[in-house]
Scaffold this motif. Structure first.
Motif, PDB file in Angstrom:
ATOM      1  N   GLU A  20       2.883  22.518  43.596  1.00 30.41           N
ATOM      2  CA  GLU A  20       1.574  22.319  43.422  1.00 30.41           C
ATOM      3  C   GLU A  20       0.495  23.596  43.714  1.00 30.41           C
ATOM      4  O   GLU A  20       0.824  24.262  44.747  1.00 30.41           O
ATOM      5  CB  GLU A  20       1.184  21.020  44.426  1.00 30.41           C
ATOM      6  CG  GLU A  20      -0.750  20.777  44.021  1.00 30.41           C
ATOM      7  CD  GLU A  20      -1.149  19.527  44.984  1.00 30.41           C
ATOM      8  OE1 GLU A  20      -2.245  19.301  45.048  1.00 30.41           O
ATOM      9  OE2 GLU A  20      -0.354  19.169  45.685  1.00 30.41           O
ATOM     10  N   VAL A  21      -0.133  23.855  42.792  1.00 28.17           N
ATOM     11  CA  VAL A  21      -0.944  25.159  42.553  1.00 28.17           C
ATOM     12  C   VAL A  21      -2.543  24.629  42.673  1.00 28.17           C
ATOM     13  O   VAL A  21      -2.891  23.881  42.124  1.00 28.17           O
ATOM     14  CB  VAL A  21      -0.659  25.879  41.667  1.00 28.17           C
ATOM     15  CG1 VAL A  21      -1.660  27.103  41.831  1.00 28.17           C
ATOM     16  CG2 VAL A  21       0.651  26.429  41.607  1.00 28.17           C
ATOM     17  N   ALA A  50       5.749  23.252  58.012  1.00 24.58           N
ATOM     18  CA  ALA A  50       5.605  22.915  56.979  1.00 24.58           C
ATOM     19  C   ALA A  50       4.747  23.810  56.135  1.00 24.58           C
ATOM     20  O   ALA A  50       5.066  24.386  54.976  1.00 24.58           O
ATOM     21  CB  ALA A  50       5.223  21.496  56.536  1.00 24.58           C
ATOM     22  N   ALA A  51       3.506  24.232  56.741  1.00 24.58           N
ATOM     23  CA  ALA A  51       2.479  25.089  56.025  1.00 24.58           C
ATOM     24  C   ALA A  51       3.263  26.396  55.874  1.00 24.58           C
ATOM     25  O   ALA A  51       3.178  27.237  54.772  1.00 24.58           O
ATOM     26  CB  ALA A  51       1.415  25.170  56.578  1.00 24.58           C
ATOM     27  N   LYS A  52       3.687  27.169  56.905  1.00 24.92           N
ATOM     28  CA  LYS A  52       4.607  28.230  56.884  1.00 24.92           C
ATOM     29  C   LYS A  52       5.706  28.587  55.768  1.00 24.92           C
ATOM     30  O   LYS A  52       5.643  29.327  54.981  1.00 24.92           O
ATOM     31  CB  LYS A  52       4.998  28.798  58.092  1.00 24.92           C
ATOM     32  CG  LYS A  52       4.092  29.149  59.088  1.00 24.92           C
ATOM     33  CD  LYS A  52       4.431  29.830  60.392  1.00 24.92           C
ATOM     34  CE  LYS A  52       5.653  28.994  61.019  1.00 24.92           C
ATOM     35  NZ  LYS A  52       6.083  29.502  62.359  1.00 24.92           N
ATOM     36  N   ALA A  53       6.584  27.197  55.715  1.00 26.26           N
ATOM     37  CA  ALA A  53       7.715  27.515  54.922  1.00 26.26           C
ATOM     38  C   ALA A  53       7.330  27.011  53.257  1.00 26.26           C
ATOM     39  O   ALA A  53       8.029  27.753  52.415  1.00 26.26           O
ATOM     40  CB  ALA A  53       8.303  26.091  55.171  1.00 26.26           C
ATOM     41  N   THR A  54       6.143  26.588  52.851  1.00 21.35           N
ATOM     42  CA  THR A  54       6.178  26.042  51.579  1.00 21.35           C
ATOM     43  C   THR A  54       4.784  26.803  50.917  1.00 21.35           C
ATOM     44  O   THR A  54       4.469  26.839  49.695  1.00 21.35           O
ATOM     45  CB  THR A  54       5.833  24.612  51.357  1.00 21.35           C
ATOM     46  OG1 THR A  54       4.830  24.182  52.257  1.00 21.35           O
ATOM     47  CG2 THR A  54       7.151  24.036  51.768  1.00 21.35           C
ATOM     48  N   ASN A  55       3.893  27.518  51.606  1.00 16.92           N
ATOM     49  CA  ASN A  55       2.785  27.854  51.065  1.00 16.92           C
ATOM     50  C   ASN A  55       2.694  29.470  50.793  1.00 16.92           C
ATOM     51  O   ASN A  55       3.138  30.234  51.539  1.00 16.92           O
ATOM     52  CB  ASN A  55       1.636  27.653  52.201  1.00 16.92           C
ATOM     53  CG  ASN A  55       1.448  26.346  52.125  1.00 16.92           C
ATOM     54  OD1 ASN A  55       1.840  25.529  51.213  1.00 16.92           O
ATOM     55  ND2 ASN A  55       0.559  25.899  52.994  1.00 16.92           N
ATOM     56  N   MET A  56       2.035  29.633  49.664  1.00 16.83           N
ATOM     57  CA  MET A  56       1.840  31.027  49.449  1.00 16.83           C
ATOM     58  C   MET A  56       0.482  31.253  49.127  1.00 16.83           C
ATOM     59  O   MET A  56      -0.081  30.393  48.280  1.00 16.83           O
ATOM     60  CB  MET A  56       2.861  31.557  48.073  1.00 16.83           C
ATOM     61  CG  MET A  56       4.182  31.848  48.493  1.00 16.83           C
ATOM     62  SD  MET A  56       4.956  32.674  47.150  1.00 16.83           S
ATOM     63  CE  MET A  56       4.625  31.642  45.719  1.00 16.83           C
ATOM     64  N   ILE A  57      -0.300  32.330  49.202  1.00 17.27           N
ATOM     65  CA  ILE A  57      -1.585  32.407  48.754  1.00 17.27           C
ATOM     66  C   ILE A  57      -1.768  33.644  48.018  1.00 17.27           C
ATOM     67  O   ILE A  57      -1.143  34.952  48.466  1.00 17.27           O
ATOM     68  CB  ILE A  57      -2.644  32.533  50.101  1.00 17.27           C
ATOM     69  CG1 ILE A  57      -2.473  31.368  51.068  1.00 17.27           C
ATOM     70  CG2 ILE A  57      -4.106  32.788  49.687  1.00 17.27           C
ATOM     71  CD1 ILE A  57      -3.363  31.391  52.228  1.00 17.27           C
TER      72      ILE A  57
END
Length: 124
Positions: free
Chosen positions: A74-75, A52-59
Motif C-alpha cells: 500500500e502506498v 512491523a513499521a521498521k520492516a515494511t515501511n519506506m518513506i
C-alpha cells in the motif's frame, strides 16, 4: 577587444555555475529528497507494531513536495514542506497534518521527532 569580451563573458558564466553548484551542495534540504527506510521507531504502542513499521515501511520525499509512505504493497501519498534550514518539516497525509523536528540530517540518515515519538531514517 572581442576576444577579451568573450573571455570575460565565459569567465563570468563559469563563476556563476560554480557558485550555484556549491550552494546546492550546501543546502541541507537537498538531503531530504530521497527514499528512506525506517531504522528505529520510538512510538507509543507495543514492540511488535514498532518492528512491523521498521520492516515494511519506506518513506520517499520528492523535490516537488510529495511524500509517499509505502506500507507493504500500500502506498499513501501526501505533501510536505521544509523550512529553509531543514530543521522543521510539516506533512499532510490522510487528512492529518503533523509537524516534525528534523535532526541528524545527512546524506545517509535523518531523524524525525514529534513530542515523545521519534523515527530514525536511513537513505535507501
Amino acid at each position: 577587444m572581442r576576444k577579451l569580451k568573450a573571455a570575460t563573458v565565459v569567465l563570468a558564466i563559469g563563476l556563476i555555475m560554480v557558485a550555484t553548484g556549491c550552494k546546492k551542495k550546501n543546502d541541507p534540504k537537498q538531503w531530504i529528497y530521497n527514499t528512506w527506510t525506517i531504522e528505529q521507531v520510538e512510538i507509543e504502542g507495543d514492540k511488535a507494531g514498532q518492528d512491523a513499521a521498521k520492516a515494511t515501511n519506506m518513506i520517499e520525499f520528492t523535490k516537488k513536495g510529495v511524500v509517499k509512505l509505502t506500507e507493504g504493497s500500500e502506498v499513501i501519498e501526501g505533501t510536505y514542506t521544509v523550512n529553509e534550514t531543514a530543521t522543521s518539516m510539516t506533512t499532510v497525509m490522510g487528512g492529518s497534518t503533523d509537524t516534525f523536528i528534523v535532526s541528524g540530517l545527512s546524506e545517509t540518515s535523518m531523524t524525525l521527532s514529534k513530542g515523545e515519538e521519534k523515527m530514525v531514517l536511513k537513505a535507501k
